[in-house]
Design a protein around this motif. Structure first.
Motif, short mmCIF file in Angstrom:
data_model
loop_
_atom_site.label_atom_id
_atom_site.label_comp_id
_atom_site.label_asym_id
_atom_site.label_seq_id
_atom_site.Cartn_x
_atom_site.Cartn_y
_atom_site.Cartn_z
N UNK A 41 0.83 -1.21 0.00
CA UNK A 41 0.00 0.00 0.00
C UNK A 41 0.86 1.26 0.00
N UNK A 42 0.45 2.24 -0.78
CA UNK A 42 0.97 3.59 -0.67
C UNK A 42 0.13 4.30 0.38
N UNK A 43 0.79 4.94 1.35
CA UNK A 43 0.07 5.50 2.50
C UNK A 43 0.60 6.90 2.85
N UNK A 44 -0.19 7.60 3.66
CA UNK A 44 0.27 8.83 4.29
C UNK A 44 0.42 8.55 5.78
N UNK A 45 1.48 9.11 6.39
CA UNK A 45 1.71 8.90 7.82
C UNK A 45 1.95 10.23 8.54
N UNK A 46 1.63 10.23 9.81
CA UNK A 46 2.05 11.30 10.72
C UNK A 46 3.25 10.79 11.51
N UNK A 47 4.32 11.53 11.51
CA UNK A 47 5.51 11.14 12.27
C UNK A 47 5.31 11.52 13.73
N UNK A 57 -0.21 5.54 10.55
CA UNK A 57 -0.76 5.60 9.19
C UNK A 57 -2.10 6.31 9.26
N UNK A 58 -2.23 7.39 8.49
CA UNK A 58 -3.46 8.19 8.54
C UNK A 58 -4.34 8.01 7.30
N UNK A 59 -3.74 7.54 6.19
CA UNK A 59 -4.53 7.41 4.96
C UNK A 59 -3.93 6.33 4.07
N UNK A 60 -4.79 5.49 3.52
CA UNK A 60 -4.38 4.51 2.51
C UNK A 60 -4.74 5.09 1.14
N UNK A 61 -3.75 5.27 0.29
CA UNK A 61 -3.98 5.84 -1.03
C UNK A 61 -4.61 4.78 -1.95
N UNK A 62 -5.30 5.21 -3.03
CA UNK A 62 -6.01 4.25 -3.90
C UNK A 62 -5.10 3.14 -4.42
N UNK A 63 -5.64 1.91 -4.43
CA UNK A 63 -4.92 0.74 -4.93
C UNK A 63 -5.25 0.50 -6.40
N UNK A 64 -4.27 0.07 -7.18
CA UNK A 64 -4.58 -0.32 -8.57
C UNK A 64 -4.77 -1.83 -8.69
N UNK A 65 -4.41 -2.58 -7.64
CA UNK A 65 -4.71 -4.01 -7.61
C UNK A 65 -4.65 -4.46 -6.16
N UNK A 66 -5.33 -5.58 -5.88
CA UNK A 66 -5.34 -6.13 -4.53
C UNK A 66 -5.48 -7.64 -4.62
#
Length: 291
Positions: A41-47, A57-66
């Protein structure tokens, strides 16, 4: 900060960002939404702590496959590794994996390892079987580092999930194609020719920029999920050109009196072994339906 999950163990997710790897927990909102972060997963995090490299981890970015099994995200292709000898490949297990990947629309490359000890030249026969079935194949040697550059070229610019049963040299082969952490390798039990499991979790490994491999635990059995016996032939691409010679529509290719598939097997145009595996899987799906 944006990054990619490279490993998940016991509720902790290790996120590769530009400057470092951060140990993160997932925010409770994901549990509420029943959305679990996956390796890849591509994600956004708060340090939370820059020195300790910890965060959330604050957000999971859109997946192109799973993928469901293995549970990983953003995979472009699968590399399935079997040994040519020691142990002899279980082609029924290989066919199951190929079906499972095709159900999830993931292209497969088949890699046969241990070409250096293939004294009988069996690897060429295995490659021919699966090339006829429409798959890209390659024989290599992790031990002697033969054809490793050719394998790297097939992986370049993609995220590839790597799988195979224990004892086929999967970890040794991954060590050949990456310069990072050297993975633990397991020996073969001479008594049962079955390798000890050495991979216990999915892990993303960087080969070069924009090229990743996802190593997944060894597998010894695979069930066929959400598949009707009538649809099984669709997963055997080499059957397609000969189906028009079947006398009956919806031919099972098992017992009908006039069958283009069985004729093609007898004439050597379809692999006998692949057809036998098809019959075994067909009966398995048929029996499952009874219950």
């Amino acid at each position: 900060m944006k990054g990619k999950i490279i490993k998940g163990i016991a509720g902790f997710y290790y996120v590769q960002c530009r400057d470092a790897v951060y140990e993160c927990k997932a925010k409770g909102v994901f549990r509420k939404d029943k959305k679990k972060p996956l390796v890849g997963d591509d994600v956004e995090i708060d340090v939370l702590d820059q020195e300790e490299h910890s965060g959330n981890i604050t957000k999971i970015l859109p997946r192109h496959s799973e993928l469901i099994r293995p549970a990983v995200a953003n995979v472009d292709q699968a590399l399935v590794i079997f040994a040519i000898v020691k142990p002899t490949p279980n082609l029924n297990l290989l066919d199951r994996f190929l079906i499972m990947m095709r159900q999830q629309n993931i292209p497969c490359i088949i890699c046969f390892n241990k070409i250096d000890i293939d004294e009988a030249g069996a690897g060429a026969g295995y490659e021919e079987i699966y090339r006829k079935a429409g798959y890209q194949t390659l024989s290599v040697s992790a031990g002697k580092k033969l054809y490793i550059e050719e394998l790297k070229e097939l992986l370049r610019g993609k995220t590839t999930t790597v799988a195979g049963p224990s004892g086929v040299g999967k970890s040794s082969l991954i060590n050949c194609i990456q310069d990072g952490v050297v993975m633990e390798t397991g020996g073969i039990s001479e008594k049962i020719e079955r390798g000890r499991h050495t991979t216990r979790h999915a892990e993303l490994i960087t080969i070069e920029p924009d090229t990743f491999i996802l190593d997944t635990p060894g597998f010894s059995s695979l069930g066929l999920f959400d598949l009707e016996k009538e649809d099984l032939a669709d997963f055997y691409g080499e059957f397609t050109p000969f189906e028009r010679y079947c006398k009956f529509g919806g031919c099972s290719h098992i017992s009908e009196p006039v069958c283009g598939i069985r004729d093609a097997v007898e004439e050597g145009q379809i692999s006998q072994k692949r057809y036998e595996n098809y019959c075994l899987l067909y009966e398995e799906l048929k029996d499952r339906k009874k219950y």
